[in-house]
Design a protein around this motif. Structure first.
Motif, PDB file in Angstrom:
ATOM      1  N   GLY A  22       0.788  -1.132   0.075  1.00 26.83           N
ATOM      2  CA  GLY A  22      -0.192   0.524   0.301  1.00 26.83           C
ATOM      3  C   GLY A  22       0.996   0.761   0.116  1.00 26.83           C
ATOM      4  O   GLY A  22       0.345   2.171  -0.492  1.00 26.83           O
ATOM      5  N   TRP A  23       2.521   1.357   0.260  1.00 28.47           N
ATOM      6  CA  TRP A  23       2.772   2.427   0.185  1.00 28.47           C
ATOM      7  C   TRP A  23       3.663   2.374  -1.232  1.00 28.47           C
ATOM      8  O   TRP A  23       5.074   2.452  -0.638  1.00 28.47           O
ATOM      9  N   ALA A 285       6.657  14.966   3.223  1.00 23.20           N
ATOM     10  CA  ALA A 285       6.085  14.122   3.222  1.00 23.20           C
ATOM     11  C   ALA A 285       6.343  12.920   4.925  1.00 23.20           C
ATOM     12  O   ALA A 285       6.602  13.354   5.173  1.00 23.20           O
ATOM     13  N   ASP A 286       5.078  12.345   5.153  1.00 26.69           N
ATOM     14  CA  ASP A 286       5.218  11.324   6.390  1.00 26.69           C
ATOM     15  C   ASP A 286       6.696  10.384   6.197  1.00 26.69           C
ATOM     16  O   ASP A 286       6.846  10.865   7.612  1.00 26.69           O
ATOM     17  N   VAL A 287       7.158  10.051   5.745  1.00 26.81           N
ATOM     18  CA  VAL A 287       8.244   9.077   5.505  1.00 26.81           C
ATOM     19  C   VAL A 287       9.345   9.382   4.494  1.00 26.81           C
ATOM     20  O   VAL A 287       8.810   9.942   3.107  1.00 26.81           O
ATOM     21  N   ASP A 428      -1.533   3.627   6.661  1.00 25.79           N
ATOM     22  CA  ASP A 428      -1.524   2.251   5.460  1.00 25.79           C
ATOM     23  C   ASP A 428      -1.620   3.217   4.158  1.00 25.79           C
ATOM     24  O   ASP A 428      -1.257   2.822   3.266  1.00 25.79           O
ATOM     25  N   ALA A 429      -0.796   4.484   4.110  1.00 28.82           N
ATOM     26  CA  ALA A 429      -0.591   5.216   3.058  1.00 28.82           C
ATOM     27  C   ALA A 429      -0.503   6.389   3.053  1.00 28.82           C
ATOM     28  O   ALA A 429      -0.843   7.263   2.919  1.00 28.82           O
ATOM     29  N   PRO A 430       1.128   6.589   3.665  1.00 30.43           N
ATOM     30  CA  PRO A 430       1.313   8.300   4.053  1.00 30.43           C
ATOM     31  C   PRO A 430       2.248   8.273   2.633  1.00 30.43           C
ATOM     32  O   PRO A 430       2.440   7.728   1.964  1.00 30.43           O
ATOM     33  N   ARG A 431       2.882   9.682   2.889  1.00 30.20           N
ATOM     34  CA  ARG A 431       2.873   9.964   1.626  1.00 30.20           C
ATOM     35  C   ARG A 431       4.716  10.111   1.997  1.00 30.20           C
ATOM     36  O   ARG A 431       5.372  10.489   2.832  1.00 30.20           O
TER      37      ARG A 431
END
Length: 446
Positions: A22-23, A285-287, A428-431
């Motif tokens: 999902g990433w 971004a988140d990550v 579940d769906a980080p930027r």
């Protein structure tokens, strides 16, 4: 089209980075430097640069019989083509009448570990290392330094004697993004490269006040950079200097070679570095995932690659470092004993580093300690984000923690920890944004 597997440079090969389900990461989320146009004829380009120096007479016109010449090269953590440039420079010096005994060669080590005889031979080549007086300046031995006075900004100018007492200094280095100086290279090979610890500390405190952010200086111009302005003032207290500098990509990849007045050469190469290496604007971004390529594996330089991309991350996000580590470089800047001491403190040590660093930093700043800037960088990296590092050799040597930084030898375990560190609504769906060659690219602070 989104992808789950990203190939990242890894010690001369590649690492298959498997993103969690999902990433997916789109093409625009993978940021690469512009590596087009590497020169095919480096000796020819270097000769042309030396024949037409910028803002300076030719090197041969600046020396003659009896001239004392100090050559300063950057240390082995960089991949400047020193062993290729050095014979050309030496040939021109001797052609102008400079005697072998009047030439010294010093490595600009700054705070890094000393360069021993074997490393010096690898850096310079067997011939120069055996023929000339070569030095790795002892950063704490005040008797080895000439005191040239104090700059208008209050910087004590203490320079390694063979460099300070020469008639001319020839600087051989490269320009790369630098968190505090904007870009490395130029006079920085002397200030702080061959400067006493007091000078080094005073220079690194420039532009870092109690509430300021060193990241705002990353990739900026020399005219707006407090550390660069302080370096130029210090350099004015020396005699003539001549720069032979490079814009480099991966090891063995040179885009440009320029020679001449250090300031003119530095600014020309910094402008091109900015156009090649600065990441395009994008929402935080988140990550963020940052590879340390092309750094050879020095952990401190690898952590600097994370700092050079800190502005790409949202507060409270997760920064992932991919640290390929050459065993020969693993303790170049930070002794392994110190890493083990921090690692041995475990989670409580991580809590203390996060909570107590500001207090300790203020204390060291008040005492004008040279360690203050290192603590500032550490705090800026970990204070408002989780930091995870994939580095199997580092994990093997010091275990799974380096203060608040977690170290992994298994990708699945690392991604599970990253997911847990994210806010629940972003797991579940980080930027995600990926910088495979994070030793070259950088993200300026808005």
């Amino acid at each position: 089209m989104e992808s789950r597997t990203i190939e990242v440079p890894w010690g001369g090969g590649t690492l298959g980075l498997e993103m969690p389900p999902g990433w997916g990461v789109g093409p625009d989320d993978v940021v690469e430097p512009d590596l087009a146009g590497a020169m095919a004829d480096y000796p020819g380009a270097l000769a042309a640069a030396l024949d037409a120096p910028e803002g300076s007479p030719r090197l041969e016109e600046m020396v003659g019989p009896g001239s004392r010449v100090a050559i300063v090269v950057d240390d082995p953590s960089r991949w400047t083509p020193v062993s290729e440039a050095l014979p050309v420079v030496l040939s021109r010096l001797h052609g102008a009448g400079v005697a072998v005994d009047d030439v010294t060669i010093s490595a600009g080590v700054g705070r890094h570990q000393p360069v021993d005889d074997e490393a010096m031979r690898r850096r310079l080549g067997d011939g120069p290392a055996a023929t000339y007086r070569c030095f790795s300046p002892p950063v704490d031995d005040l008797s080895s330094y000439a005191d040239l006075g104090t700059t208008p900004r209050g910087i004590p100018v203490r320079v390694f004697r063979p460099v300070a007492e020469a008639d001319i200094r020839v600087l051989i280095g490269s320009v790369l993004p630098h968190l505090q100086a904007g870009f490395g290279g130029g006079y920085k090979l002397i200030f702080p490269g061959t400067s006493h610890r007091e000078t080094l500390g005073a220079l690194h405190r420039q532009g870092i006040g109690r509430d300021s952010d060193a990241g705002r200086l990353l990739g900026g111009t020399a005219a707006d950079n407090p550390m660069r302005l302080a370096i130029v003032e210090a350099a004015a207290m020396l005699g003539p200097c001549f720069s032979v500098s490079h814009l480099i990509g991966a090891p063995g990849m040179v885009f440009r070679a320029r020679a001449g007045l250090p300031g003119a050469v530095q600014e020309a190469l910094a402008a091109e570095a900015r156009s090649r290496f600065q990441a395009p604007p994008a929402p935080p971004a988140d990550v963020i995932v940052v590879g340390n390529d092309p750094w050879p594996g020095d952990p401190m330089q690898s952590f600097k690659a994370l700092l050079n991309h800190r502005a790409a991350s949202v507060p409270g996000g997760v920064t992932v470092g991919l640290f390929w580590t050459d065993p020969e470089e693993i303790d170049r800047s930070l002794p392994r004993s110190a890493m083990r001491l921090i690692a041995g403190s475990g989670a409580p040590g991580g809590w203390a580093i996060r909570r107590l660093l500001p207090m300790v930093e203020r204390f060291l700043m008040a005492r004008e300690s040279s360690a203050a800037f290192m603590l500032r960088w550490a705090r800026e990296l970990v204070v408002d984000r989780a930091v995870m590092v994939y580095a199997p050799p580092l994990h093997e040597r010091i275990g799974g923690r380096l203060g608040p930084v977690r170290i992994f030898a298994d990708q699945e375990e690392m991604w599970a920890a990253v997911r847990r560190a994210l806010p629940r609504d972003r797991r579940d769906a980080p930027r995600v944004r990926v910088f495979p060659r994070g030793g070259l690219t950088y993200v300026p602070k808005a």
